[in-house]
Design an enzyme around this catalytic site. Structure first.
Site, PDB file in Angstrom:
ATOM      1  N   ASP A  72       0.840  -1.192   0.000  1.00 33.13           N
ATOM      2  CA  ASP A  72       0.000   0.000   0.000  1.00 33.13           C
ATOM      3  C   ASP A  72       0.880   1.249   0.000  1.00 33.13           C
ATOM      4  OD1 ASP A  72      -2.999   0.827   0.453  1.00 33.13           O
ATOM      5  OD2 ASP A  72      -1.827   2.155   1.737  1.00 33.13           O
TER       6      ASP A  72
ATOM      7  N   ASN B 224      -3.274  12.876  -3.911  1.00 35.26           N
ATOM      8  CA  ASN B 224      -4.440  13.163  -4.755  1.00 35.26           C
ATOM      9  C   ASN B 224      -5.068  14.503  -4.401  1.00 35.26           C
ATOM     10  OD1 ASN B 224      -4.563  11.039  -6.574  1.00 35.26           O
ATOM     11  ND2 ASN B 224      -5.783   9.733  -5.245  1.00 35.26           N
TER      12      ASN B 224
ATOM     13  N   HIS C  88      -5.921  13.902  -9.259  1.00 33.00           N
ATOM     14  CA  HIS C  88      -5.956  12.466  -9.570  1.00 33.00           C
ATOM     15  C   HIS C  88      -5.070  12.105 -10.755  1.00 33.00           C
ATOM     16  CE1 HIS C  88      -9.016  11.202  -6.676  1.00 33.00           C
ATOM     17  NE2 HIS C  88      -9.595  12.368  -6.902  1.00 33.00           N
TER      18      HIS C  88
ATOM     19  N   ASP D 101      -2.473   9.184 -10.579  1.00 32.55           N
ATOM     20  CA  ASP D 101      -2.380   8.077 -11.532  1.00 32.55           C
ATOM     21  C   ASP D 101      -0.947   7.886 -12.007  1.00 32.55           C
ATOM     22  OD1 ASP D 101      -5.069   7.676 -11.310  1.00 32.55           O
ATOM     23  OD2 ASP D 101      -5.595   8.550 -13.252  1.00 32.55           O
TER      24      ASP D 101
ATOM     25  N   GLU E 137      -4.860   2.312  -4.347  1.00 32.47           N
ATOM     26  CA  GLU E 137      -3.406   2.426  -4.261  1.00 32.47           C
ATOM     27  C   GLU E 137      -2.798   1.171  -3.638  1.00 32.47           C
ATOM     28  OE1 GLU E 137      -4.926   4.612  -0.508  1.00 32.47           O
ATOM     29  OE2 GLU E 137      -5.605   4.238  -2.547  1.00 32.47           O
TER      30      GLU E 137
END
Length: 298
Positions: A174, A182, A187, A191, A217
């Protein structure tokens, strides 16, 4: 309205196309086109492919009408052959029961209530199915396996490990403090971080390992034929590589870290859900203990 704005009077002649440009040799394949396992595919290379209900089958079709090991398909020179493995519901090719038969492009193979289609390596349709298979099994953002396909592959690896008494380790990964990335950078930047992280993961896994994006994530790596100590060493190297890499966000360099939880296949964890739950518990502990670390669930 001018003549140029209207449909042309005659149709333009076009040159005939040879079809999609070849990207190199392709395997023949069988694709489930009806019934349980719809969309599943198995490539036919040099190894014999066994199709059946058992999780250790190369093409797993989990339906009660399919025998545990229903049939096998193999390459014979430039051709492919199929053999029924004494299935309860006999293997049928183009609706004819067979004991052993040569396969031709487009043949339909009936196994119980499921139907497969054989597509030869020379077929234009093979490229189409390659692309569909890629879309169905891979995460579009990171190009790692998606969660659904990861689950299927892990179930097969667990069955194989349990049958042969071999080690197997699950790693859950993680990204630490990903939400602020973010929130601050958006975003699209987030990404980009996930794509970069996926590329790092790909650089560390072996050919037999299974890597996937299983959540926003969150990533997972299954390590066959690996004990806990070797898995811990793998996870630490991966963690250090991520911590040392530079993530450029809005033109500025940033450092990010990951936490990893790992768990081995031991008595009491013979099922995927139990194994993933144990790795998740180890991951939560890594987060609670300060992040950027590897924890093992005993």
């Amino acid at each position: 309205m001018s003549q140029n704005d209207q449909d042309p009077v005659t149709t333009q002649l076009t040159l005939l196309s040879d079809g999609p440009r070849s990207t190199g040799p392709r395997s023949a394949c069988v694709v489930v086109i009806h019934g349980e396992g719809l969309g599943k595919r198995a490539d036919l290379a040099d190894e014999t492919v066994v199709v059946g209900r058992s999780q250790d089958s190369d093409l797993h079709i989990p339906h009660k009408s399919v025998s545990r090991h229903h049939c096998e398909i193999w390459r014979d020179g430039d051709h492919y052959r199929i053999r029924d493995l004494d299935a309860t519901n006999r293997t049928r090719v183009n609706d004819q029961p067979v004991t052993e038969s040569l396969l031709a492009d487009g043949d339909h193979i009936t196994l119980g209530e499921s139907i497969l289609k054989f597509i030869s390596h020379s077929s234009v349709e093979a490229r189409y199915h390659e692309e569909v298979y890629q879309l169905a099994t891979h995460d579009a953002l990171t190009e790692l396996y998606n969660r659904r396909h990861f689950v299927e592959l892990v179930d097969k690896e667990i069955a194989r490990a349990n049958r042969h008494g071999r080690p197997l380790v699950m790693c859950i990964i993680d990204v630490d403090l990903f939400k602020p990335v973010n929130d601050r950078f958006g975003h699209i930047a987030g990404d980009g971080v996930l794509r970069q992280l996926a590329a790092i993961v790909r650089g560390f896994v072996r050919g037999e390992d299974i890597a996937a994006r299983i959540g926003g994530e969150e990533f997972a790596v299954m390590l066959p034929e690996t004990d806990i100590e070797a898995a811990r060493a793998f996870a630490d190297r991966l963690r250090e590589a991520v911590a040392a890499d530079t993530f450029v966000l809005e033109g500025e360099p940033h450092r990010l870290t990951i936490s990893i939880g790992i768990a081995g296949l031991v008595p009491g964890r013979e099922e995927r859900s139990d194994l993933m739950k144990a790795a998740d518990l180890a991951l939560y502990r890594a987060k609670d203990e300060g992040r950027n670390r590897v924890c093992v669930e005993a």
